[in-house]
Motif scaffolding. Structure first.
Motif, PDB file in Angstrom:
ATOM      1  N   HIS A  90      33.520  17.828  -0.799  1.00 29.01           N
ATOM      2  CA  HIS A  90      33.528  17.914  -2.252  1.00 29.01           C
ATOM      3  C   HIS A  90      33.054  19.300  -2.665  1.00 29.01           C
ATOM      4  CE1 HIS A  90      34.034  13.602  -2.131  1.00 29.01           C
ATOM      5  NE2 HIS A  90      32.943  13.509  -1.393  1.00 29.01           N
ATOM      6  N   VAL A  91      33.864  19.993  -3.448  1.00 25.76           N
ATOM      7  CA  VAL A  91      33.496  21.319  -3.938  1.00 25.76           C
ATOM      8  C   VAL A  91      33.006  21.169  -5.368  1.00 25.76           C
ATOM      9  CG1 VAL A  91      34.325  23.636  -4.484  1.00 25.76           C
ATOM     10  CG2 VAL A  91      35.170  22.454  -2.437  1.00 25.76           C
ATOM     11  N   ILE A  92      31.788  21.657  -5.596  1.00 28.06           N
ATOM     12  CA  ILE A  92      31.184  21.624  -6.927  1.00 28.06           C
ATOM     13  C   ILE A  92      31.274  23.028  -7.506  1.00 28.06           C
ATOM     14  CG2 ILE A  92      29.097  21.231  -8.272  1.00 28.06           C
ATOM     15  CD1 ILE A  92      28.134  19.407  -5.985  1.00 28.06           C
ATOM     16  N   LEU A  93      31.966  23.149  -8.633  1.00 27.73           N
ATOM     17  CA  LEU A  93      32.054  24.413  -9.349  1.00 27.73           C
ATOM     18  C   LEU A  93      31.199  24.280 -10.605  1.00 27.73           C
ATOM     19  CD1 LEU A  93      35.906  24.993  -9.108  1.00 27.73           C
ATOM     20  CD2 LEU A  93      34.137  26.069  -7.722  1.00 27.73           C
ATOM     21  N   ILE A  94      30.233  25.165 -10.751  1.00 29.43           N
ATOM     22  CA  ILE A  94      29.386  25.133 -11.937  1.00 29.43           C
ATOM     23  C   ILE A  94      29.739  26.331 -12.812  1.00 29.43           C
ATOM     24  CG2 ILE A  94      27.491  26.233 -10.667  1.00 29.43           C
ATOM     25  CD1 ILE A  94      25.584  24.781 -12.671  1.00 29.43           C
ATOM     26  N   CYS A  95      30.022  26.036 -14.058  1.00 32.27           N
ATOM     27  CA  CYS A  95      30.427  27.069 -15.003  1.00 32.27           C
ATOM     28  C   CYS A  95      29.232  27.933 -15.376  1.00 32.27           C
ATOM     29  CB  CYS A  95      31.012  26.419 -16.259  1.00 32.27           C
ATOM     30  SG  CYS A  95      31.565  27.616 -17.476  1.00 32.27           S
ATOM     31  N   ASP A  96      29.404  29.255 -15.202  1.00 32.17           N
ATOM     32  CA  ASP A  96      28.330  30.178 -15.572  1.00 32.17           C
ATOM     33  C   ASP A  96      28.746  31.095 -16.721  1.00 32.17           C
ATOM     34  OD1 ASP A  96      30.047  31.918 -14.278  1.00 32.17           O
ATOM     35  OD2 ASP A  96      28.624  32.501 -12.719  1.00 32.17           O
ATOM     36  N   CYS A 136      34.561  30.136 -15.847  1.00 28.87           N
ATOM     37  CA  CYS A 136      34.847  29.274 -17.000  1.00 28.87           C
ATOM     38  C   CYS A 136      35.638  28.060 -16.540  1.00 28.87           C
ATOM     39  CB  CYS A 136      35.635  30.030 -18.070  1.00 28.87           C
ATOM     40  SG  CYS A 136      35.862  29.057 -19.585  1.00 28.87           S
ATOM     41  N   LEU A 137      35.259  26.913 -17.059  1.00 25.14           N
ATOM     42  CA  LEU A 137      36.006  25.682 -16.801  1.00 25.14           C
ATOM     43  C   LEU A 137      36.832  25.251 -18.007  1.00 25.14           C
ATOM     44  CD1 LEU A 137      33.353  23.571 -14.847  1.00 25.14           C
ATOM     45  CD2 LEU A 137      35.433  24.625 -13.941  1.00 25.14           C
ATOM     46  N   GLY A 138      36.751  26.027 -19.091  1.00 30.43           N
ATOM     47  CA  GLY A 138      37.485  25.659 -20.293  1.00 30.43           C
ATOM     48  C   GLY A 138      36.926  24.422 -20.965  1.00 30.43           C
ATOM     49  N   ASN A 139      35.658  24.177 -20.756  1.00 32.49           N
ATOM     50  CA  ASN A 139      35.001  22.993 -21.300  1.00 32.49           C
ATOM     51  C   ASN A 139      33.812  23.431 -22.159  1.00 32.49           C
ATOM     52  OD1 ASN A 139      35.122  20.167 -21.336  1.00 32.49           O
ATOM     53  ND2 ASN A 139      33.515  19.980 -19.808  1.00 32.49           N
ATOM     54  N   CYS A 140      33.999  24.518 -22.876  1.00 32.54           N
ATOM     55  CA  CYS A 140      32.906  25.186 -23.587  1.00 32.54           C
ATOM     56  C   CYS A 140      32.206  24.298 -24.606  1.00 32.54           C
ATOM     57  CB  CYS A 140      33.419  26.453 -24.263  1.00 32.54           C
ATOM     58  SG  CYS A 140      34.079  27.656 -23.086  1.00 32.54           S
ATOM     59  N   ASP A 141      32.902  23.368 -25.192  1.00 31.95           N
ATOM     60  CA  ASP A 141      32.275  22.496 -26.179  1.00 31.95           C
ATOM     61  C   ASP A 141      31.415  21.405 -25.537  1.00 31.95           C
ATOM     62  OD1 ASP A 141      34.641  21.304 -25.173  1.00 31.95           O
ATOM     63  OD2 ASP A 141      34.754  19.967 -26.904  1.00 31.95           O
ATOM     64  N   LYS A 142      31.451  21.334 -24.201  1.00 36.40           N
ATOM     65  CA  LYS A 142      30.685  20.313 -23.488  1.00 36.40           C
ATOM     66  C   LYS A 142      29.813  20.937 -22.405  1.00 36.40           C
ATOM     67  CE  LYS A 142      34.176  16.788 -24.291  1.00 36.40           C
ATOM     68  NZ  LYS A 142      35.319  17.544 -24.750  1.00 36.40           N
ATOM     69  N   GLY A 143      29.277  22.120 -22.673  1.00 36.30           N
ATOM     70  CA  GLY A 143      28.449  22.808 -21.686  1.00 36.30           C
ATOM     71  C   GLY A 143      27.040  22.262 -21.664  1.00 36.30           C
TER      72      GLY A 143
END
Length: 169
Positions: A90-96, A136-143
């Protein structure tokens, strides 16, 4: 340091890729006017088998698509979701990104690192998780947001990390 040459050594593609991978790559080639346009699709097909793509596989794909090895290596190293070394199941990508940074990225990153016992770019000893930053995960409204495999989560609070990781046993 890897040295990649424009000279594309001919390889026995069938000894490196499976028949299913070769067939799938040929199928994608027919969707585009030029075979090289199937480069990213071909890399994804091969990565699906063991989670990453090694140099021999990149060379085999280059041979199938009839593109220089340097071009294929360029595509493989450009995209951050094509892994060029082994990763965990499982690869976990954390948006910074700035948006996630402002909503608690630092605390979330610290908790993920503590729970997993690893830092960015590392894989847990049991090969279960690899932790990587992403811009960026494109989930900026749910950071702050994380992506585990293909599942996006956010906002994720540090106290939710243990429960989230348990979903990926």
């Amino acid at each position: 340091m890897r040295i990649v040459s424009d000279k594309m050594p001919k390889v026995d593609v069938a000894s490196i890729l499976t028949a299913e991978e070769i067939a799938a790559i040929h199928e994608f080639m027919h969707h585009y006017p030029h075979p090289r346009a199937a480069s990213l699709d071909a890399l994804k097909i091969v990565q699906k088998r063991n989670g990453w793509v090694d140099d021999a596989q990149v060379n085999a794909i280059a041979n199938i698509l009839n593109v220089p090895m340097t071009d294929m290596d360029g595509v493989a190293t450009f995209f951050n979701r094509i892994y060029r070394q082994p990763v965990g199941r499982h690869v976990i990508l954390i948006c910074d990104s700035v948006a996630c940074y402002l909503t608690g990225y630092e605390a979330l990153a610290a908790e993920l690192k503590a729970q997993l016992g690893i830092d960015y770019g590392q894989t847990t000893a049991d090969k279960r998780f690899t932790l990587l930053p992403i811009c960026c995960l494109g989930n900026c409204d749910k950071g702050p947001a994380v992506l585990i495999n293909e599942d996006t989560y956010g906002p994720v609070q540090p106290e939710e990390v243990a429960q989230l990781l348990e979903l990926y046993a």
